[in-house]
Design a protein around this motif. Structure first.
Motif, PDB file in Angstrom:
ATOM      1  N   PRO A  33       0.786  -1.232   0.000  1.00  0.00           N
ATOM      2  CA  PRO A  33       0.000   0.000   0.000  1.00  0.00           C
ATOM      3  C   PRO A  33       0.820   1.285   0.000  1.00  0.00           C
ATOM      4  O   PRO A  33       0.749   2.111   0.914  1.00  0.00           O
ATOM      5  N   THR A  35       1.381   4.757  -2.308  1.00  0.00           N
ATOM      6  CA  THR A  35       0.794   5.524  -3.398  1.00  0.00           C
ATOM      7  C   THR A  35       1.785   5.552  -4.556  1.00  0.00           C
ATOM      8  O   THR A  35       2.952   5.166  -4.403  1.00  0.00           O
ATOM      9  N   VAL A  41       0.378   4.227   2.754  1.00  0.00           N
ATOM     10  CA  VAL A  41      -0.984   4.447   3.222  1.00  0.00           C
ATOM     11  C   VAL A  41      -1.094   3.835   4.611  1.00  0.00           C
ATOM     12  O   VAL A  41      -0.918   2.635   4.782  1.00  0.00           O
ATOM     13  N   GLY A  43      -3.279   3.106   8.201  1.00  0.00           N
ATOM     14  CA  GLY A  43      -4.659   2.748   8.457  1.00  0.00           C
ATOM     15  C   GLY A  43      -4.868   1.259   8.542  1.00  0.00           C
ATOM     16  O   GLY A  43      -3.922   0.476   8.635  1.00  0.00           O
ATOM     17  N   ASP A  44      -6.128   0.891   8.483  1.00  0.00           N
ATOM     18  CA  ASP A  44      -6.525  -0.496   8.681  1.00  0.00           C
ATOM     19  C   ASP A  44      -6.319  -1.334   7.421  1.00  0.00           C
ATOM     20  O   ASP A  44      -5.908  -0.820   6.375  1.00  0.00           O
ATOM     21  N   SER A  47      -8.170  -0.015   4.174  1.00  0.00           N
ATOM     22  CA  SER A  47      -7.504   1.118   3.515  1.00  0.00           C
ATOM     23  C   SER A  47      -6.274   0.652   2.746  1.00  0.00           C
ATOM     24  O   SER A  47      -6.045   1.061   1.603  1.00  0.00           O
ATOM     25  N   GLN A  48      -5.487  -0.192   3.380  1.00  0.00           N
ATOM     26  CA  GLN A  48      -4.268  -0.663   2.738  1.00  0.00           C
ATOM     27  C   GLN A  48      -4.591  -1.574   1.545  1.00  0.00           C
ATOM     28  O   GLN A  48      -3.946  -1.483   0.501  1.00  0.00           O
ATOM     29  N   ARG A  50      -7.265  -1.504  -0.396  1.00  0.00           N
ATOM     30  CA  ARG A  50      -7.752  -0.671  -1.509  1.00  0.00           C
ATOM     31  C   ARG A  50      -6.585  -0.045  -2.272  1.00  0.00           C
ATOM     32  O   ARG A  50      -6.595   0.004  -3.506  1.00  0.00           O
ATOM     33  N   GLN A  51      -5.567   0.432  -1.566  1.00  0.00           N
ATOM     34  CA  GLN A  51      -4.413   1.015  -2.246  1.00  0.00           C
ATOM     35  C   GLN A  51      -3.661  -0.047  -3.046  1.00  0.00           C
ATOM     36  O   GLN A  51      -3.220   0.202  -4.160  1.00  0.00           O
ATOM     37  N   VAL A  89     -13.018  -6.092   0.800  1.00  0.00           N
ATOM     38  CA  VAL A  89     -12.413  -5.212  -0.208  1.00  0.00           C
ATOM     39  C   VAL A  89     -12.095  -6.018  -1.468  1.00  0.00           C
ATOM     40  O   VAL A  89     -12.357  -5.566  -2.587  1.00  0.00           O
TER      41      VAL A  89
END
Length: 124
Positions: A33, A35, A41, A43-44, A47-48, A50-51, A89
């Motif tokens: 994760p 960018t 990134v 977070g949980d 979040s990771q 999704r990246q 996710v």
């Protein structure tokens, strides 16, 4: 053999490529994760994850492929307690097409992230 490189995903953090195309198959390196600018990134697991999928989408596109042609994924997860949240996710990116998958809990991942995913896909 063709090396896949895109600025739409983070650069490799070691001596490897983002992916390789051989004949009509694409093999990605594991995506974590970061960018496209290389920023981690926080977070949980959701979040990771999704990246990671944003990164995979970019390298798949650069290879001439997409999530629709993924035949196999390998998921490395730091804590199997996050398995259900990761699956939520994951299902967003594979709503109909369900590639083969392995999921392995590991002690540690690069930059101490929570998840790393790699894919194998057909090239259109």
């Amino acid at each position: 053999m063709k090396v896949v490189q895109t600025d739409m995903a983070p650069a490799a953090i070691g001596p490897y490529s983002q992916g390789i195309v051989v004949n009509n198959m694409f093999y990605s390196s594991g995506q974590i994760p970061l960018t496209k600018e290389g920023v981690l990134v926080e977070g949980d697991i959701a979040s990771q994850t999704r990246q990671v999928f944003k990164n995979l989408e970019a390298v798949l596109a650069a290879a001439g492929s997409s999530f629709n042609t993924v035949v196999k994924t390998t998921v490395f997860i730091k804590n199997m307690d996050d398995f259900a949240a990761l699956n939520d996710v994951y299902a967003e990116f594979f709503p109909i097409h369900k590639p083969a998958r392995s999921t392995v809990e590991v002690a540690r991942l690069p930059k101490d992230v929570l998840v790393e995913i790699e894919v194998v896909a057909l090239v259109k």
